[in-house]
Design a protein around this motif. Sequence first.
Motif, PDB file in Angstrom:
ATOM      1  N   GLN A  41       0.831  -1.200   0.000  1.00 43.50           N
ATOM      2  CA  GLN A  41       0.000   0.000   0.000  1.00 43.50           C
ATOM      3  C   GLN A  41       0.869   1.255   0.000  1.00 43.50           C
ATOM      4  O   GLN A  41       0.569   2.224  -0.696  1.00 43.50           O
ATOM      5  CB  GLN A  41      -0.931   0.012   1.211  1.00 43.50           C
ATOM      6  N   SER A  42       1.940   1.221   0.765  1.00 42.46           N
ATOM      7  CA  SER A  42       2.852   2.367   0.813  1.00 42.46           C
ATOM      8  C   SER A  42       3.522   2.592  -0.547  1.00 42.46           C
ATOM      9  O   SER A  42       3.621   3.727  -1.024  1.00 42.46           O
ATOM     10  CB  SER A  42       3.914   2.138   1.892  1.00 42.46           C
ATOM     11  N   ARG A  43       3.950   1.520  -1.175  1.00 40.01           N
ATOM     12  CA  ARG A  43       4.522   1.651  -2.520  1.00 40.01           C
ATOM     13  C   ARG A  43       3.478   2.177  -3.505  1.00 40.01           C
ATOM     14  O   ARG A  43       3.781   2.947  -4.409  1.00 40.01           O
ATOM     15  CB  ARG A  43       5.101   0.322  -2.990  1.00 40.01           C
ATOM     16  N   GLY A  44       2.231   1.767  -3.310  1.00 32.99           N
ATOM     17  CA  GLY A  44       1.149   2.261  -4.143  1.00 32.99           C
ATOM     18  C   GLY A  44       0.981   3.765  -4.001  1.00 32.99           C
ATOM     19  O   GLY A  44       0.727   4.475  -4.985  1.00 32.99           O
ATOM     20  N   LEU A  45       1.160   4.265  -2.792  1.00 33.80           N
ATOM     21  CA  LEU A  45       1.104   5.715  -2.575  1.00 33.80           C
ATOM     22  C   LEU A  45       2.203   6.423  -3.363  1.00 33.80           C
ATOM     23  O   LEU A  45       1.962   7.451  -3.996  1.00 33.80           O
ATOM     24  CB  LEU A  45       1.256   6.032  -1.082  1.00 33.80           C
ATOM     25  N   CYS A  71      -5.414  14.499  -5.988  1.00 34.10           N
ATOM     26  CA  CYS A  71      -5.121  14.588  -4.550  1.00 34.10           C
ATOM     27  C   CYS A  71      -6.066  13.759  -3.677  1.00 34.10           C
ATOM     28  O   CYS A  71      -5.634  13.062  -2.765  1.00 34.10           O
ATOM     29  CB  CYS A  71      -5.180  16.038  -4.088  1.00 34.10           C
ATOM     30  N   ILE A  72      -7.344  13.848  -3.962  1.00 41.13           N
ATOM     31  CA  ILE A  72      -8.323  13.128  -3.140  1.00 41.13           C
ATOM     32  C   ILE A  72      -8.142  11.622  -3.276  1.00 41.13           C
ATOM     33  O   ILE A  72      -8.302  10.875  -2.299  1.00 41.13           O
ATOM     34  CB  ILE A  72      -9.768  13.555  -3.506  1.00 41.13           C
ATOM     35  N   ASP A  73      -7.773  11.156  -4.441  1.00 37.64           N
ATOM     36  CA  ASP A  73      -7.524   9.728  -4.641  1.00 37.64           C
ATOM     37  C   ASP A  73      -6.297   9.280  -3.844  1.00 37.64           C
ATOM     38  O   ASP A  73      -6.291   8.183  -3.274  1.00 37.64           O
ATOM     39  CB  ASP A  73      -7.352   9.406  -6.120  1.00 37.64           C
ATOM     40  N   VAL A  74      -5.283  10.133  -3.790  1.00 35.20           N
ATOM     41  CA  VAL A  74      -4.095   9.820  -2.980  1.00 35.20           C
ATOM     42  C   VAL A  74      -4.494   9.780  -1.510  1.00 35.20           C
ATOM     43  O   VAL A  74      -4.117   8.864  -0.773  1.00 35.20           O
ATOM     44  CB  VAL A  74      -2.960  10.849  -3.218  1.00 35.20           C
ATOM     45  N   ARG A  75      -5.279  10.757  -1.082  1.00 28.78           N
ATOM     46  CA  ARG A  75      -5.720  10.826   0.315  1.00 28.78           C
ATOM     47  C   ARG A  75      -6.546   9.596   0.690  1.00 28.78           C
ATOM     48  O   ARG A  75      -6.435   9.085   1.799  1.00 28.78           O
ATOM     49  CB  ARG A  75      -6.530  12.114   0.535  1.00 28.78           C
ATOM     50  N   THR A  76      -7.341   9.111  -0.219  1.00 33.22           N
ATOM     51  CA  THR A  76      -8.123   7.900   0.037  1.00 33.22           C
ATOM     52  C   THR A  76      -7.195   6.719   0.311  1.00 33.22           C
ATOM     53  O   THR A  76      -7.425   5.924   1.230  1.00 33.22           O
ATOM     54  CB  THR A  76      -9.046   7.594  -1.164  1.00 33.22           C
ATOM     55  N   GLN A  77      -6.116   6.619  -0.468  1.00 32.59           N
ATOM     56  CA  GLN A  77      -5.151   5.533  -0.263  1.00 32.59           C
ATOM     57  C   GLN A  77      -4.382   5.728   1.042  1.00 32.59           C
ATOM     58  O   GLN A  77      -4.062   4.760   1.723  1.00 32.59           O
ATOM     59  CB  GLN A  77      -4.191   5.440  -1.447  1.00 32.59           C
ATOM     60  N   VAL A  78      -4.094   6.980   1.398  1.00 33.54           N
ATOM     61  CA  VAL A  78      -3.443   7.261   2.686  1.00 33.54           C
ATOM     62  C   VAL A  78      -4.333   6.759   3.821  1.00 33.54           C
ATOM     63  O   VAL A  78      -3.860   6.120   4.771  1.00 33.54           O
ATOM     64  CB  VAL A  78      -3.147   8.772   2.853  1.00 33.54           C
ATOM     65  N   SER A  79      -5.616   7.031   3.723  1.00 36.02           N
ATOM     66  CA  SER A  79      -6.561   6.594   4.745  1.00 36.02           C
ATOM     67  C   SER A  79      -6.589   5.070   4.864  1.00 36.02           C
ATOM     68  O   SER A  79      -6.596   4.526   5.971  1.00 36.02           O
ATOM     69  CB  SER A  79      -7.959   7.120   4.415  1.00 36.02           C
ATOM     70  N   ALA A  80      -6.585   4.385   3.737  1.00 39.07           N
ATOM     71  CA  ALA A  80      -6.590   2.918   3.751  1.00 39.07           C
ATOM     72  C   ALA A  80      -5.318   2.369   4.392  1.00 39.07           C
ATOM     73  O   ALA A  80      -5.364   1.419   5.177  1.00 39.07           O
ATOM     74  CB  ALA A  80      -6.742   2.383   2.331  1.00 39.07           C
ATOM     75  N   THR A  81      -4.193   2.984   4.076  1.00 39.86           N
ATOM     76  CA  THR A  81      -2.913   2.548   4.638  1.00 39.86           C
ATOM     77  C   THR A  81      -2.872   2.812   6.137  1.00 39.86           C
ATOM     78  O   THR A  81      -2.420   1.968   6.923  1.00 39.86           O
ATOM     79  CB  THR A  81      -1.749   3.246   3.927  1.00 39.86           C
ATOM     80  N   THR A  82      -3.352   3.972   6.548  1.00 40.44           N
ATOM     81  CA  THR A  82      -3.394   4.323   7.969  1.00 40.44           C
ATOM     82  C   THR A  82      -4.271   3.339   8.738  1.00 40.44           C
ATOM     83  O   THR A  82      -3.889   2.861   9.817  1.00 40.44           O
ATOM     84  CB  THR A  82      -3.923   5.760   8.146  1.00 40.44           C
ATOM     85  N   SER A 115      -4.941  -1.135  12.506  1.00 36.05           N
ATOM     86  CA  SER A 115      -5.439  -2.479  12.756  1.00 36.05           C
ATOM     87  C   SER A 115      -4.297  -3.412  13.164  1.00 36.05           C
ATOM     88  O   SER A 115      -4.434  -4.223  14.085  1.00 36.05           O
ATOM     89  CB  SER A 115      -6.142  -3.009  11.511  1.00 36.05           C
ATOM     90  N   PHE A 116      -3.181  -3.275  12.467  1.00 34.36           N
ATOM     91  CA  PHE A 116      -2.010  -4.083  12.801  1.00 34.36           C
ATOM     92  C   PHE A 116      -1.542  -3.774  14.226  1.00 34.36           C
ATOM     93  O   PHE A 116      -1.240  -4.678  15.004  1.00 34.36           O
ATOM     94  CB  PHE A 116      -0.892  -3.815  11.789  1.00 34.36           C
ATOM     95  N   ALA A 117      -1.498  -2.488  14.575  1.00 33.77           N
ATOM     96  CA  ALA A 117      -1.055  -2.089  15.912  1.00 33.77           C
ATOM     97  C   ALA A 117      -1.980  -2.666  16.987  1.00 33.77           C
ATOM     98  O   ALA A 117      -1.512  -3.136  18.033  1.00 33.77           O
ATOM     99  CB  ALA A 117      -0.995  -0.568  16.018  1.00 33.77           C
TER     100      ALA A 117
END
Length: 93
Positions: free
Chosen positions: A21-25, A35-46, A51-53
Amino acid sequence: MHGYTANKEDVLKRLRRIEGQSRGLQRLVEEDTYCIDVRTQVSATTTALQSFALTMMGDHLQSCVADAIAQGGDQAQGKIPEAPQATARMVRS
């Protein structure tokens, strides 16, 4: 033995997915994606990292903290305050 040791391969698989996901960003930025599409991916990665944490915290409580409490003494007294402190750091970030 750490809490995640029993399911280490699953943990690594999740981390590899998050890495993807990070590489996808990076790729989205390189491709000048909206920009909004990038932000959507940032949200998914976050969300994936959060969840992992939480999973890691659960594993820690079920193994490391539980083992320390079973042993008692100074080790238990040291492990018990770790959990809320770690949770507070996670919530602040």
